[in-house]
Design a protein around this motif. Structure first.
Motif, PDB file in Angstrom:
ATOM      1  N   GLN A  44     -79.075 -31.592  28.036  1.00 50.95           N
ATOM      2  CA  GLN A  44     -78.672 -30.949  26.687  1.00 50.95           C
ATOM      3  C   GLN A  44     -78.467 -31.817  25.764  1.00 50.95           C
ATOM      4  OE1 GLN A  44     -77.680 -29.843  29.422  1.00 50.95           O
ATOM      5  NE2 GLN A  44     -77.841 -27.585  29.841  1.00 50.95           N
ATOM      6  N   HIS A 128     -83.286 -21.136  45.120  1.00 51.07           N
ATOM      7  CA  HIS A 128     -83.301 -19.886  44.028  1.00 51.07           C
ATOM      8  C   HIS A 128     -84.127 -18.718  44.639  1.00 51.07           C
ATOM      9  CE1 HIS A 128     -81.084 -22.578  40.696  1.00 51.07           C
ATOM     10  NE2 HIS A 128     -80.793 -22.722  41.978  1.00 51.07           N
ATOM     11  N   ARG A 153     -79.843 -18.892  47.327  1.00 50.64           N
ATOM     12  CA  ARG A 153     -79.076 -18.252  46.126  1.00 50.64           C
ATOM     13  C   ARG A 153     -79.634 -17.120  45.547  1.00 50.64           C
ATOM     14  NH1 ARG A 153     -78.063 -20.733  40.037  1.00 50.64           N
ATOM     15  NH2 ARG A 153     -79.884 -19.793  39.809  1.00 50.64           N
ATOM     16  N   TYR A 159     -78.480 -14.804  35.236  1.00 50.87           N
ATOM     17  CA  TYR A 159     -77.034 -14.785  35.272  1.00 50.87           C
ATOM     18  C   TYR A 159     -76.667 -13.383  34.474  1.00 50.87           C
ATOM     19  CZ  TYR A 159     -77.707 -19.497  36.473  1.00 50.87           C
ATOM     20  OH  TYR A 159     -77.986 -20.770  37.121  1.00 50.87           O
ATOM     21  N   ASP A 224     -74.215 -16.954  42.130  1.00 49.24           N
ATOM     22  CA  ASP A 224     -73.828 -17.683  41.082  1.00 49.24           C
ATOM     23  C   ASP A 224     -73.157 -16.994  40.048  1.00 49.24           C
ATOM     24  OD1 ASP A 224     -75.069 -21.055  39.486  1.00 49.24           O
ATOM     25  OD2 ASP A 224     -73.212 -19.852  39.347  1.00 49.24           O
ATOM     26  N   HIS A 226     -71.558 -18.126  37.496  1.00 48.71           N
ATOM     27  CA  HIS A 226     -71.797 -19.336  36.242  1.00 48.71           C
ATOM     28  C   HIS A 226     -70.951 -18.938  35.113  1.00 48.71           C
ATOM     29  CE1 HIS A 226     -74.818 -21.367  33.710  1.00 48.71           C
ATOM     30  NE2 HIS A 226     -75.206 -21.708  34.778  1.00 48.71           N
ATOM     31  N   GLU A 250     -70.307 -18.924  43.725  1.00 46.67           N
ATOM     32  CA  GLU A 250     -70.296 -20.148  42.871  1.00 46.67           C
ATOM     33  C   GLU A 250     -69.927 -20.046  41.457  1.00 46.67           C
ATOM     34  OE1 GLU A 250     -74.282 -22.066  42.896  1.00 46.67           O
ATOM     35  OE2 GLU A 250     -73.736 -23.081  40.918  1.00 46.67           O
ATOM     36  N   GLU A 276     -70.285 -27.996  38.909  1.00 45.93           N
ATOM     37  CA  GLU A 276     -71.149 -28.461  38.280  1.00 45.93           C
ATOM     38  C   GLU A 276     -70.917 -28.885  36.965  1.00 45.93           C
ATOM     39  OE1 GLU A 276     -73.705 -25.092  38.707  1.00 45.93           O
ATOM     40  OE2 GLU A 276     -74.209 -25.026  36.578  1.00 45.93           O
ATOM     41  N   ARG A 297     -68.880 -28.988  43.982  1.00 45.58           N
ATOM     42  CA  ARG A 297     -70.357 -28.781  43.381  1.00 45.58           C
ATOM     43  C   ARG A 297     -70.827 -29.713  42.438  1.00 45.58           C
ATOM     44  NH1 ARG A 297     -74.793 -26.199  43.966  1.00 45.58           N
ATOM     45  NH2 ARG A 297     -75.268 -25.694  42.049  1.00 45.58           N
ATOM     46  N   HIS A 326     -75.004 -30.232  42.848  1.00 40.74           N
ATOM     47  CA  HIS A 326     -75.929 -29.505  42.125  1.00 40.74           C
ATOM     48  C   HIS A 326     -77.098 -30.094  41.889  1.00 40.74           C
ATOM     49  CE1 HIS A 326     -76.385 -28.271  37.531  1.00 40.74           C
ATOM     50  NE2 HIS A 326     -76.670 -27.306  38.196  1.00 40.74           N
ATOM     51  N   PRO A 328     -80.355 -28.561  40.294  1.00 37.77           N
ATOM     52  CA  PRO A 328     -81.252 -27.835  39.362  1.00 37.77           C
ATOM     53  C   PRO A 328     -82.470 -28.595  38.935  1.00 37.77           C
ATOM     54  CG  PRO A 328     -79.257 -28.680  38.130  1.00 37.77           C
ATOM     55  CD  PRO A 328     -79.281 -29.245  39.387  1.00 37.77           C
ATOM     56  N   ASP A 330     -82.848 -29.436  36.066  1.00 39.17           N
ATOM     57  CA  ASP A 330     -82.114 -30.513  35.057  1.00 39.17           C
ATOM     58  C   ASP A 330     -81.435 -31.808  35.543  1.00 39.17           C
ATOM     59  OD1 ASP A 330     -79.360 -29.293  33.913  1.00 39.17           O
ATOM     60  OD2 ASP A 330     -80.738 -28.084  35.168  1.00 39.17           O
ATOM     61  N   GLU A 353     -78.307 -28.001  47.117  1.00 34.39           N
ATOM     62  CA  GLU A 353     -79.324 -27.229  46.308  1.00 34.39           C
ATOM     63  C   GLU A 353     -80.886 -27.833  45.836  1.00 34.39           C
ATOM     64  OE1 GLU A 353     -77.474 -26.319  42.460  1.00 34.39           O
ATOM     65  OE2 GLU A 353     -79.104 -24.803  41.867  1.00 34.39           O
ATOM     66  N   TRP A 405     -80.192 -20.785  25.493  1.00 35.29           N
ATOM     67  CA  TRP A 405     -79.724 -19.894  26.552  1.00 35.29           C
ATOM     68  C   TRP A 405     -78.233 -20.188  26.383  1.00 35.29           C
ATOM     69  CZ3 TRP A 405     -76.798 -21.758  30.486  1.00 35.29           C
ATOM     70  CH2 TRP A 405     -76.632 -23.217  30.909  1.00 35.29           C
TER      71      TRP A 405
HETATM   72  C1  GCO Z   1     -77.162 -24.097  39.303  1.00 37.31           C
HETATM   73  C2  GCO Z   1     -76.655 -24.334  37.751  1.00 37.31           C
HETATM   74  C3  GCO Z   1     -77.696 -24.226  36.659  1.00 37.31           C
HETATM   75  C4  GCO Z   1     -77.352 -24.751  35.330  1.00 37.31           C
HETATM   76  C5  GCO Z   1     -78.336 -25.741  34.846  1.00 37.31           C
HETATM   77  C6  GCO Z   1     -77.390 -25.936  33.477  1.00 37.31           C
HETATM   78  O1  GCO Z   1     -76.370 -23.649  40.061  1.00 37.31           O
HETATM   79  O2  GCO Z   1     -78.383 -24.746  39.424  1.00 37.31           O
HETATM   80  O3  GCO Z   1     -76.087 -23.029  37.554  1.00 37.31           O
HETATM   81  O4  GCO Z   1     -78.763 -23.115  36.809  1.00 37.31           O
HETATM   82  O5  GCO Z   1     -77.171 -23.474  34.843  1.00 37.31           O
HETATM   83  O6  GCO Z   1     -78.122 -26.827  35.364  1.00 37.31           O
HETATM   84  O7  GCO Z   1     -78.473 -26.832  32.527  1.00 37.31           O
END
Ligand code: GCO
Ligand code: MG
Length: 418
Positions: A44, A128, A153, A159, A224, A226, A250, A276, A297, A326, A328, A330, A353, A405
């Protein structure tokens, strides 16, 4: 040879092979062909991270001995005086991981060997499972199990916990019929990505109950939150899901409300994972010392790379806390490799993950782990064992798009933590 080795250049690349901006740092040395790669992905704020590396870290690195990972990490961490934020930590991580990559190549050893050697034969992964109905989620879990995953997950509409069109994030106006909850919304709602909190809170217990009825106890389930509900709602939800024996729940709380973890811990034995969003040591110290969490995490580039992540793992080991880094979309495959080198070499590994990689990612980042039936395996390639193809990366220019988002709102238009 060590003393003659010097850093000559630090380069930063932003590339998006899977439509997510990834930040790569490459540290060049005065030894022909010897360079290191690191992940600095804060998707981001990718351009900000690139600027920090180029403007503020490169001048402090050129001429330094790349083997001096600890001194370089400490020096760069305080060089701006203010510290422990996600932008600077990600920049620091890109350099730090690259130096560990170089260290492994100089030693002719994979990084996990430098961190303690292999403490397990494979790293267990979770992926996931999602869907817009509890049946779809359950089918996706079954698909994951068929692929060999023992940990999954499960989310109903990411979410959001609502129906198909309402997957967690309802842009513009919410259709009252679709809300399925107690609240009506005002007229002329402001722009945003609407989150149906009531539908979510209602749907989680129903989802987990259905999954356990359909699949039984054989699959380790993760859910999660979140950080999207209020602290007391999170405590209540953690209690209500206790009977479903989750592997962990989570991110029940945002980093700003971690003091509520004490109440959650006193009221339920549902295992908790969080981290995260952490970037400051004070985010995790008290949670670990007071055994208020079961899994840490961290997004390891957000805490500064391999050097601090290894220390965090050891800190957690002293208090019975396991890792669940973490992983994901990203995070770059270099960051995935860094996660795995630590995963292999610590005694308090919990779970990793995993996000599947498309063909473009594999082309830009050749090498890396083998994934087979829910486990990751690392080869004994020196360093992090993954490469970066600059030419291939150039074909996937950064999206530079502000995330939508994260502009999360609830029924009356109030902005909430995403
Ligand atoms: C996860 C995370 C991601 C985040 C994302 C944010 O558990 O993998 O919550 O889904 O939302 O990495 O940029
Ligand atoms: Mg999460």
């Amino acid at each position: 040879m060590k003393k003659e080795l010097k850093i000559t250049e630090v380069e930063v690349f932003i590339t998006a092979p899977a439509n997510i901006d990834l930040v790569v740092v490459r540290v060049q040395t005065n030894k022909s062909g010897l360079y290191g790669l690191g992940c600095a992905t804060f998707t981001q704020r990718a351009a900000a991270v690139k600027t920090v590396v180029e403007e503020y870290m490169q001048p402090l690195l050129v001429g330094s001995d790349p083997m001096e990972t600890e001194d370089i990490w400490q020096r760069l961490n305080v060089s701006g005086y203010w510290r422990n934020g996600p932008v600077i930590n990600n920049a620091l991580s890109g350099v730090d991981m690259a130096l560990w990559d170089i260290k492994g190549k100089v030693a002719d050893l994979p990084v996990y060997e430098l961190l303690g050697g292999k403490a397990r034969d494979g790293v267990a992964l979770y992926r996931h499972a999602d869907g817009s109905t509890k049946e779809e989620v359950t089918d996706d879990i079954k698909a994951a199990v068929a692929e060999g995953f023992q940990y999954v997950r499960c989310q109903l509409g990411m979410y959001g916990g609502a129906g198909t069109e309402d997957i967690g994030l309802i842009s513009k106006k919410m259709k009252e019929a679709r809300m399925g909850n107690k609240k009506r919304h005002p007229e002329n709602l402001r722009e945003g990505r609407y989150f149906d909190k009531d539908a979510y809170l209602k749907s989680v217990v129903e989802l987990l109950k259905y999954i356990r009825q359909e699949i039984g106890e054989s699959v380790e389930l993760i859910h999660d939150i979140h950080e999207r509900v209020s602290p007391i709602e999170a405590v209540n939800l953690a209690k209500r899901v206790e009977k479903f024996n989750l592997f962990y729940l989570e991110d029940p709380l945002p980093p700003e409300n971690l003091e509520w973890m004490k109440m959650m811990r006193e009221q339920t034995s549902t295992p908790i994972a969080i981290g995260e969003l952490f970037s400051h040591p004070n985010d995790w110290k008290h949670l670990i010392i007071n055994q208020q969490i079961d899994f840490i995490r961290a997004h390891i580039s957000a805490i500064g790379g391999i050097t601090p992540a290894k220390k965090l793992a050891v800190f957690g080991e002293n208090f019975g806390v396991k890792t669940a880094w973490h992983g994901p979309g990203d995070i770059s495959p270099i960051g995935v490799a860094a996660n795995l080198h630590i995963d292999f070499s610590i005694s308090n590994f919990g779970i990793q993950e995993w996000t599947p990689m498309n063909a473009a990612l594999k082309k830009v980042f050749p090498g890396g782990p083998e994934i087979n039936k829910g486990f990751a395996y690392l080869f004994d390639t020196p360093g992090l064992g993954i490469d970066f193809c600059e030419e291939a990366a150039a074909a996937y220019s950064p999206r530079n798009k502000l995330p939508e988002w994260t502009l999360a709102r609830v029924f009356d238009g109030t902005s909430v933590k995403p």
